[in-house]
Design an enzyme around this catalytic site. Sequence first.
Site, mmCIF file in Angstrom:
data_model
loop_
_atom_site.group_PDB
_atom_site.id
_atom_site.type_symbol
_atom_site.label_atom_id
_atom_site.label_comp_id
_atom_site.label_asym_id
_atom_site.label_seq_id
_atom_site.Cartn_x
_atom_site.Cartn_y
_atom_site.Cartn_z
ATOM 1 C CG ASN A 115 -1.874 1.100 1.305
ATOM 2 O OD1 ASN A 115 -1.792 2.043 0.516
ATOM 3 N ND2 ASN A 115 -2.786 1.034 2.246
ATOM 4 N NE ARG A 169 -6.173 1.667 -0.328
ATOM 5 C CZ ARG A 169 -6.219 2.795 0.368
ATOM 6 N NH1 ARG A 169 -5.154 3.230 1.004
ATOM 7 N NH2 ARG A 169 -7.326 3.474 0.433
ATOM 8 C CG HIS A 196 -12.951 3.485 2.688
ATOM 9 N ND1 HIS A 196 -13.724 4.429 3.324
ATOM 10 C CD2 HIS A 196 -11.673 3.784 2.982
ATOM 11 C CE1 HIS A 196 -12.947 5.283 3.964
ATOM 12 N NE2 HIS A 196 -11.688 4.911 3.759
ATOM 13 N N GLY A 220 -13.279 5.102 9.960
ATOM 14 C CA GLY A 220 -11.891 5.235 10.395
ATOM 15 C C GLY A 220 -11.575 6.714 10.402
ATOM 16 N N GLY A 260 -10.681 8.227 7.638
ATOM 17 C CA GLY A 260 -11.612 8.430 6.519
ATOM 18 C C GLY A 260 -12.855 7.607 6.840
ATOM 19 N NE ARG A 290 -10.266 12.716 3.109
ATOM 20 C CZ ARG A 290 -10.181 11.395 3.063
ATOM 21 N NH1 ARG A 290 -11.277 10.642 3.024
ATOM 22 N NH2 ARG A 290 -9.020 10.801 3.045
ATOM 23 C CG MET A 340 -14.675 8.404 18.481
ATOM 24 S SD MET A 340 -15.650 9.926 18.387
ATOM 25 C CE MET A 340 -16.164 9.953 16.673
ATOM 26 N N GLY A 382 -11.339 1.800 12.529
ATOM 27 C CA GLY A 382 -10.890 2.231 13.870
ATOM 28 C C GLY A 382 -12.004 2.672 14.800
ATOM 29 C CD GLU A 384 -12.288 -2.937 13.069
ATOM 30 O OE1 GLU A 384 -11.318 -3.280 13.775
ATOM 31 O OE2 GLU A 384 -12.221 -2.846 11.826
ATOM 32 C CG ASN A 385 -11.272 -0.090 18.342
ATOM 33 O OD1 ASN A 385 -11.109 -1.183 18.856
ATOM 34 N ND2 ASN A 385 -10.617 0.308 17.261
ATOM 35 C CD GLU A 416 -9.064 -1.032 3.963
ATOM 36 O OE1 GLU A 416 -9.246 -0.297 3.010
ATOM 37 O OE2 GLU A 416 -8.778 -0.626 5.096
HETATM 38 P P1 AMP Z 1 -8.470 3.829 10.882
HETATM 39 O O1 AMP Z 1 -8.417 4.929 9.862
HETATM 40 O O2 AMP Z 1 -9.432 2.742 10.544
HETATM 41 O O3 AMP Z 1 -7.110 3.315 11.267
HETATM 42 O O4 AMP Z 1 -9.078 4.507 12.220
HETATM 43 C C1 AMP Z 1 -8.331 5.445 12.954
HETATM 44 C C2 AMP Z 1 -9.249 6.141 13.934
HETATM 45 O O5 AMP Z 1 -9.923 5.177 14.762
HETATM 46 C C3 AMP Z 1 -8.533 7.039 14.933
HETATM 47 O O6 AMP Z 1 -8.327 8.330 14.410
HETATM 48 C C4 AMP Z 1 -9.502 7.073 16.102
HETATM 49 O O7 AMP Z 1 -10.428 8.139 15.909
HETATM 50 C C5 AMP Z 1 -10.264 5.779 16.000
HETATM 51 N N1 AMP Z 1 -9.971 4.833 17.078
HETATM 52 C C6 AMP Z 1 -8.966 3.929 17.144
HETATM 53 N N2 AMP Z 1 -9.025 3.240 18.301
HETATM 54 C C7 AMP Z 1 -10.093 3.704 18.983
HETATM 55 C C8 AMP Z 1 -10.697 3.411 20.246
HETATM 56 N N3 AMP Z 1 -10.203 2.464 21.052
HETATM 57 N N4 AMP Z 1 -11.799 4.110 20.598
HETATM 58 C C9 AMP Z 1 -12.304 5.055 19.787
HETATM 59 N N5 AMP Z 1 -11.791 5.377 18.599
HETATM 60 C C10 AMP Z 1 -10.698 4.727 18.186
#
Ligand code: AMP
Length: 406
Positions: free
Chosen positions: A14, A97, A186, A216, A218, A247, A289, A336, A339-340, A390
């Site tokens: 990637n 990718r 995505h 995430g 994005g 964004r 977040m 991100g 899932e969390n 991915e």
């Molecule tokens: P990604 O682009 O999928 O890697 O997601 C990144 C984003 O996921 C980060 O900027 C956070 O806002 C969010 N994130 C990651 N871990 C957590 C968590 N444990 N609780 C809440 N938000 C999370």
Amino acid sequence: MSATRAAHRVLVLNSGSSSVKYQLLDMRDASRLAAGLVERIGEQTSRLKHSCLATGETREHTGPIADHDAALKAVAEELTRDGLGLDSPELAAIGHRVVHGGMFFTEPTVVDDEVLAEIERLIPVAPLHNPANLTGIRTAQALRPDLPQVAVFDTAFHTTMPESAARYAIDPKTADRHRIRRYGFHGTSHAYVSRETARLLGKDPSEVNVIVLHLGNGASASAVEKGRCVDTSMGMTPLEGLVMGTRSGDLDPAVIFHLARVGGMSMDEIDTLLNKRSGLFGLCGDNDMREIRRRIDEGDEEAALAFDIYIHRLKKYIGAYYAVLGQVDAVAFTAGVGENAAPVREAAISGLAGLGLAVDPELNAVRADRARIVSPKGARVAVAVVPTDEELEIATQTYALVGKNN
Ligand code: AMP
């Protein structure tokens, strides 16, 4: 997938403008052999972080890495140190990718000169991504000219969208001349997560309708009808749709004229404002977040408003895609935030009981790496948390294509 193929490894690359993320997978059991990241390519402080998952060893190097060629050579050296070198006969292909495949690429594609030329022709609609993706492919080709290089496009899964969803309401001649339409992004994640959600429900993808929420940094939503995407929230570029980390997502286009004419901003300044300094970050100064939730817990009103705007938009898309699909089997949260962040899932679904949607607070609070259902037992529509992958999806598509061609 055959367990008897001698070449059973796939390297997934990637390539970003100043970074390369990679994973080496063994496709006999979809296990990860190695993974890593080269960052700040072209700077004095480039960094390579490599993990060999077989031995559990992690190595890190800091120092100048001039370009993508040097980065990939450094990655190759690390893999060789682990006995996983790129010259190994066990390597079947390299999967890349590629962010923008336009309307032309509807499937993963083995790279040849014509494919490279088409990815290049798409640079005007993907100026931030396609040049780096091309550099990654060319560099890998130079390193292993004999090996199939496969391009896996972020847009491909969305090419099944009907014209009614893909076209903007502007003059078609102007739109076609400038390749203006909704492509969506995505796609590998939406494809993977919609399939995994079907599996979680014990069904075939062709039997279920799923709303996928990829949240995430994005973020995008998609409406997947019987395994095929029928609408998605990102548009000609990844700027449209949901509120994201930096964004803005949806915005009245006249805001841009106003910022230029009345605000005196240049097009580049507006581009930067909407892509890099808006969304959650623009609203409250944080795009993570976790930090936003911490601030809300401390009574921070700016963070609370940013969260509310994020949730309001998300809810609108859930409702819109419910209407597009007519009948929904599952809403799947991924990436991100998805899932969390249990509070995001809870807030996005709250008040939607009339649509058959609810989360069970106890199930929703559980933290886990596996795909799971967080709606109450017997709910009309399942709410699922499905970790995206991915890299695995790119490797799977690459391996399937190379196997077919052998
Ligand atoms: P990604 O682009 O999928 O890697 O997601 C990144 C984003 O996921 C980060 O900027 C956070 O806002 C969010 N994130 C990651 N871990 C957590 C968590 N444990 N609780 C809440 N938000 C999370």
